[in-house]
Design an enzyme around this catalytic site. Structure first.
Site, PDB file in Angstrom:
ATOM      1  N   LYS A   1      -0.524  -9.758   3.033  1.00 25.74           N
ATOM      2  CA  LYS A   1       0.169  -9.003   4.277  1.00 25.74           C
ATOM      3  C   LYS A   1      -0.792  -8.270   4.905  1.00 25.74           C
ATOM      4  O   LYS A   1      -1.781  -7.488   4.250  1.00 25.74           O
ATOM      5  CB  LYS A   1       1.459  -8.458   3.815  1.00 25.74           C
ATOM      6  CG  LYS A   1       2.201  -7.755   4.743  1.00 25.74           C
ATOM      7  CD  LYS A   1       3.477  -6.980   4.242  1.00 25.74           C
ATOM      8  CE  LYS A   1       3.144  -5.539   3.833  1.00 25.74           C
ATOM      9  NZ  LYS A   1       2.585  -4.568   4.987  1.00 25.74           N
TER      10      LYS A   1
ATOM     11  N   GLU B   1      -0.845  -5.775   8.865  1.00 25.69           N
ATOM     12  CA  GLU B   1       0.156  -5.307   9.850  1.00 25.69           C
ATOM     13  C   GLU B   1      -0.580  -5.592  11.077  1.00 25.69           C
ATOM     14  O   GLU B   1      -1.901  -5.623  11.048  1.00 25.69           O
ATOM     15  CB  GLU B   1      -0.151  -3.541   9.580  1.00 25.69           C
ATOM     16  CG  GLU B   1       0.722  -3.180   8.432  1.00 25.69           C
ATOM     17  CD  GLU B   1       0.796  -1.719   8.279  1.00 25.69           C
ATOM     18  OE1 GLU B   1       0.523  -0.993   9.123  1.00 25.69           O
ATOM     19  OE2 GLU B   1       1.059  -1.227   6.994  1.00 25.69           O
TER      20      GLU B   1
ATOM     21  N   ASP C   1       0.882  -1.076   0.283  1.00 30.45           N
ATOM     22  CA  ASP C   1      -0.011  -0.149   0.078  1.00 30.45           C
ATOM     23  C   ASP C   1       1.085   1.083  -0.010  1.00 30.45           C
ATOM     24  O   ASP C   1       0.388   2.209   0.045  1.00 30.45           O
ATOM     25  CB  ASP C   1      -0.854  -0.078   1.121  1.00 30.45           C
ATOM     26  CG  ASP C   1      -0.443  -0.116   2.627  1.00 30.45           C
ATOM     27  OD1 ASP C   1       0.861   0.116   2.670  1.00 30.45           O
ATOM     28  OD2 ASP C   1      -1.209   0.026   3.404  1.00 30.45           O
ATOM     29  N   SER C   2       2.065   1.172  -0.056  1.00 24.50           N
ATOM     30  CA  SER C   2       3.213   2.161  -0.181  1.00 24.50           C
ATOM     31  C   SER C   2       2.781   2.752  -1.571  1.00 24.50           C
ATOM     32  O   SER C   2       3.256   3.870  -1.807  1.00 24.50           O
ATOM     33  CB  SER C   2       4.742   1.751  -0.236  1.00 24.50           C
ATOM     34  OG  SER C   2       4.942   0.487  -0.990  1.00 24.50           O
TER      35      SER C   2
ATOM     36  N   GLU D   1       9.752  -3.969  10.595  1.00 26.53           N
ATOM     37  CA  GLU D   1       9.914  -2.667   9.961  1.00 26.53           C
ATOM     38  C   GLU D   1      10.413  -1.896  10.978  1.00 26.53           C
ATOM     39  O   GLU D   1       9.984  -1.707  11.981  1.00 26.53           O
ATOM     40  CB  GLU D   1       8.708  -2.330   9.119  1.00 26.53           C
ATOM     41  CG  GLU D   1       8.994  -0.843   8.682  1.00 26.53           C
ATOM     42  CD  GLU D   1       7.938  -0.200   7.624  1.00 26.53           C
ATOM     43  OE1 GLU D   1       7.123  -1.022   7.275  1.00 26.53           O
ATOM     44  OE2 GLU D   1       8.011   0.768   7.204  1.00 26.53           O
TER      45      GLU D   1
ATOM     46  N   ASP E   1      -1.091  -6.369  -0.341  1.00 25.45           N
ATOM     47  CA  ASP E   1      -0.923  -5.801   0.957  1.00 25.45           C
ATOM     48  C   ASP E   1      -2.368  -5.400   1.293  1.00 25.45           C
ATOM     49  O   ASP E   1      -3.101  -4.841   0.540  1.00 25.45           O
ATOM     50  CB  ASP E   1      -0.286  -4.788   0.763  1.00 25.45           C
ATOM     51  CG  ASP E   1       0.215  -4.094   2.065  1.00 25.45           C
ATOM     52  OD1 ASP E   1       0.040  -4.846   3.196  1.00 25.45           O
ATOM     53  OD2 ASP E   1       1.012  -3.005   2.026  1.00 25.45           O
TER      54      ASP E   1
HETATM   55  O1  KIV Z   1       3.677  -0.986   1.572  1.00 27.47           O
HETATM   56  C1  KIV Z   1       4.600  -1.486   1.715  1.00 27.47           C
HETATM   57  O2  KIV Z   1       5.041  -1.390   0.532  1.00 27.47           O
HETATM   58  C2  KIV Z   1       5.080  -2.124   2.836  1.00 27.47           C
HETATM   59  C3  KIV Z   1       6.735  -2.599   2.445  1.00 27.47           C
HETATM   60  C4  KIV Z   1       7.577  -1.389   2.677  1.00 27.47           C
HETATM   61  C5  KIV Z   1       7.106  -3.547   3.738  1.00 27.47           C
HETATM   62  O3  KIV Z   1       4.633  -2.406   3.767  1.00 27.47           O
END
Ligand code: KIV
Length: 267
Positions: A115, A117, A46-47, A184, A85
């Site tokens: 993924k 959090e 989600d970056s 992280e 994510d």
């Molecule tokens: O959103 C993302 O790209 C991430 C990574 C940097 C671990 O969570």
């Protein structure tokens, strides 16, 4: 094509002492380049909210946007494990929603894992998603979706108590059934301790060299995104410089009439 990377392969890599490589990818072209180069894991993070959409945080990214980017990245993936994510509010509200949204990454977008959090508080959610056959990668330490609780993107786990909490989080993620966990923004010693205590691989970002693998945001490591540069980012290329130079040459050649030349014209 070299052997396809699968979830069991990733777990085996820790046991064999082979480092795991991961980078983010948000579209077909990038996914294809990274996959061809031999990356083990492609994370549609989600970056993308920051580096693709230009937003200040990852919080406004929507599920439809994440599914879209995962789908187009999946078309460029041949060998790597593709992880989608789970964005803010797609898994925190209740477990039923979390299962349905996780499933959409696989059924609609071609991801092979998701993924999310969180640690102790997310253990039951991780367990429920894993129980319906979806591999989960955890993410503890500096979890960007909680930035307002942290008061910014700050290194976590610096004192003993905070460090112990992150160890508990990582253990809870493993006990929930996750196949790997991202660490992280935590001190090297803490990452080492967690990596030693877990049987699943740890994948570090700003967590030092002793993790079982490493992940970076691809725009950061290629020098495409320069709004800010965290200490843990190593620039392996200056693609912004290369692109700027190419675009300037193009502009100059169009202006002075030297492009298109004979070689690039039809008769
Ligand atoms: O959103 C993302 O790209 C991430 C990574 C940097 C671990 O969570």
């Amino acid at each position: 094509m070299a052997q396809k990377v699968t979830v069991p392969e990733i777990i085996k890599m820790k046991r064999a002492g082979h480092k795991i490589t991961a980078l983010t990818a948000y579209d077909y072209s990038f996914a294809r380049i990274l996959d061809d180069a031999g990356i083990d894991i492609l994370l549609v993070g989600d970056s993308l909210g920051s580096v693709v959409q230009g937003q200040a945080t990852t919080l406004p990214v929507t599920l439809e946007e994440m599914l879209y980017h995962t789908r187009i990245a999946a078309r460029g993936r041949a060998r790597a494990l593709l992880v989608g994510d789970m964005l803010f509010l797609s898994y925190q509200v209740n477990i039923e929603e979390a299962k349905r949204n996780a499933g959409r990454f696989l059924s609609e977008a071609g991801a092979e894992a998701v993924k999310l959090e969180g640690g102790v508080e997310m253990q039951a959610t991780i367990r429920a998603i894993v129980d319906i056959g979806i591999p989960v990668m955890g993410h503890v330490g500096l979890t960007p979706q909680s930035l307002h609780r942290f008061g910014g993107y700050k290194v976590q786990g610096k004192d003993k108590k905070a460090g112990e909490r992150i160890v508990r989080d990582a253990l809870a993620v493993e006990e929930g059934g996750a196949f790997a966990v991202i660490l992280e923004g935590i001190p090297v010693d803490l990452a080492r301790e967690i990596t030693r205590r877990l049987t699943i691989p740890t994948i570090g970002i700003g967590a030092g060299v002793e993790c079982d693998g490493q992940v970076l945001v691809v725009h950061d490591m290629l020098g495409l995104f320069d709004m800010y540069q965290p200490k843990f980012v190593k620039r392996y290329a200056d693609l912004k410089g290369i692109m700027t130079d190419a675009v300037k040459r193009y502009i100059a050649e169009v202006k002075d009439g030297s492009f298109p030349d004979e070689e690039h014209s039809f008769h």
